[in-house]
Design a protein around this motif. Sequence first.
Motif, PDB file in Angstrom:
ATOM      1  N   UNK A 221      -5.030  14.910 -14.975  1.00 24.86           N
ATOM      2  CA  UNK A 221      -5.782  14.997 -16.226  1.00 24.86           C
ATOM      3  C   UNK A 221      -4.876  14.828 -17.438  1.00 24.86           C
ATOM      4  N   UNK A 222      -3.621  15.224 -17.314  1.00 19.83           N
ATOM      5  CA  UNK A 222      -2.643  15.048 -18.394  1.00 19.83           C
ATOM      6  C   UNK A 222      -2.168  13.598 -18.506  1.00 19.83           C
ATOM      7  N   UNK A 223      -2.534  12.761 -17.541  1.00 21.43           N
ATOM      8  CA  UNK A 223      -2.157  11.350 -17.581  1.00 21.43           C
ATOM      9  C   UNK A 223      -0.808  11.058 -16.968  1.00 21.43           C
TER      10      UNK A 223
ATOM     11  N   UNK B  14      -8.713  22.799 -17.013  1.00 20.75           N
ATOM     12  CA  UNK B  14      -7.582  21.882 -16.954  1.00 20.75           C
ATOM     13  C   UNK B  14      -8.009  20.425 -16.788  1.00 20.75           C
ATOM     14  N   UNK B  15      -9.258  20.190 -16.434  1.00 21.56           N
ATOM     15  CA  UNK B  15      -9.727  18.810 -16.313  1.00 21.56           C
ATOM     16  C   UNK B  15      -9.899  18.145 -17.680  1.00 21.56           C
ATOM     17  N   UNK B  16      -9.870  18.944 -18.770  1.00 19.87           N
ATOM     18  CA  UNK B  16      -9.998  18.404 -20.132  1.00 19.87           C
ATOM     19  C   UNK B  16      -8.893  18.998 -21.008  1.00 19.87           C
TER      20      UNK B  16
ATOM     21  N   UNK C  50      -4.495  22.885  -7.939  1.00 19.22           N
ATOM     22  CA  UNK C  50      -4.588  23.094  -9.388  1.00 19.22           C
ATOM     23  C   UNK C  50      -3.619  22.196 -10.132  1.00 19.22           C
ATOM     24  N   UNK C  51      -2.351  22.227  -9.739  1.00 12.60           N
ATOM     25  CA  UNK C  51      -1.327  21.547 -10.525  1.00 12.60           C
ATOM     26  C   UNK C  51      -1.413  20.035 -10.378  1.00 12.60           C
TER      27      UNK C  51
END
Length: 508
Positions: free
Chosen positions: A154-156, A478-480, A147-148
């Motif tokens: 995704x957060x870059x 969390x992917x977006x 997950x993390x």
Amino acid sequence: MTEAAPTLTKRSDPAPIAFDNSYARLPANFFTRIEPTPVTAPRLIKFNRPLAVEMGLDADALERDGAAIFSGNRLLPGSEPIAMAYAGHQFGQFVPQLGDGRAILLGEVVRPDGERRDIQLKGSGQTPWSRRGDGRAALGPVLREYIVSEAMHALGIPTTRALAAVTTGQPVYRETILPGAIFTRVAASHIRVGTFQYFAARGDTDSIRVLADHVIGRHYPELAGTDGRHLKLVDAVAERQARLIARWLGVGFIHGVMNTDNMAVSGETIDFGPCAFMDVYDPRTVFSSIDQMGRYAYGNQPLIGQWNIARFAETLLPLIHETPDEAVDLANDAVTRFMERFQEHWKTVIRAKLGLSEHEEDEDTDLIRAFLALLHAQKADFTLAFRRLSDAAADEGADEGADAAFAALLDDPLAAAPWLIRWRARALRDNRSPGERAAAMRSVNPAFIPRNHKVEEALAAATEDGDFSLFEALNGVLSRPYEDQPAFAAYATPPKPGEEVLQTFCGT
């Protein structure tokens, strides 16, 4: 009749992974050759198909045969499994021999873009570095890392990636009996500051030189063959780490165990053990159950980053200059510059989060400090505060609704007004329109992070009930992270009283 122990199988079919293993070609003292220990009943529970495609792997074959491949039960042609040697400072105390005690590097692949990536199993059985451990992983920590690490991507933020997770059909024994699992991790490399410390502790300068030049060729090719390249390597690693930690702070991330064996020289986030994301803003925030003194608290991470870089520089002293005192002076200069680098990167991160243009004004630093002091004093949620400020930026005048939504996050909503007046006055001196400013802020201020209570909820459902639906839903949201997703608003909400996660655990 006694059930036969599971065994490894090898296939001669066309390999879904084309391995090219540069680390396994280094001297034998860099690792131990060891094969994964087979498991009884592997089941593929998550496969990152987009990542497999990006890496140029045969995604169809991996999805079809993933249970056997990602459990380590089936070794693919070209794989040269090894457990890597390293040492490390753990909570400030040096341990001269650590190594991969429950991880096995299957090999490396070269992506279509020419970038090289490691593929590693975690929880794949004992190695010579296990130190009496069982070499296995429990399902909860495997899902947490999945997950993390994918959320960080995704957060870059530079990070290792999750390629797959399997359950093993076998229990692991911690404080209680837990379902076992294996995690497949992808990384630019698994070379750590602690890898260099392993050889430095043995006075093995030749191996340090081989390792340093391998790292330069793999991660910093612009330094290859240059004069003073080993001092430049310290600078280059320090630069990436300073930038990385600034970006951690920008999303409220707390690594939890910034030991030197958990700092990758590639500049990626690695080893998601007792990591967590801050809810209420407080620089002293600690989640890790083993960090009793707050060494790795949110606000301490830049200082620890510099401390770790100092340890890295120490290992390279014999290569930096033949005169010890001169080598120390040169290395000290590089270490000192770490904090300057961090401050510049942090300023870039926080200015973007506040919607300030590239044109810096003298009062900006005080405006930034005042905002963080406001969040701290008023016990505001870190992530929501920046996101709601992004909404308020859409109106050049005082948008009472958006301002009120931001102010509602504070213990005393009236405390928001003085700072908001200053911020709006500063924004008026920028050339961007309100819409442009708001869009820019929303692109760096996530609506969704891996809220600790939501992560724990998903892990509990999976480990206790075999229900992976919450895990799947959380990964999808969390992917977006920068998009408004009204249907999933609950995932953006801070924990209610009684839902707070106060401690996280390593899982080893």
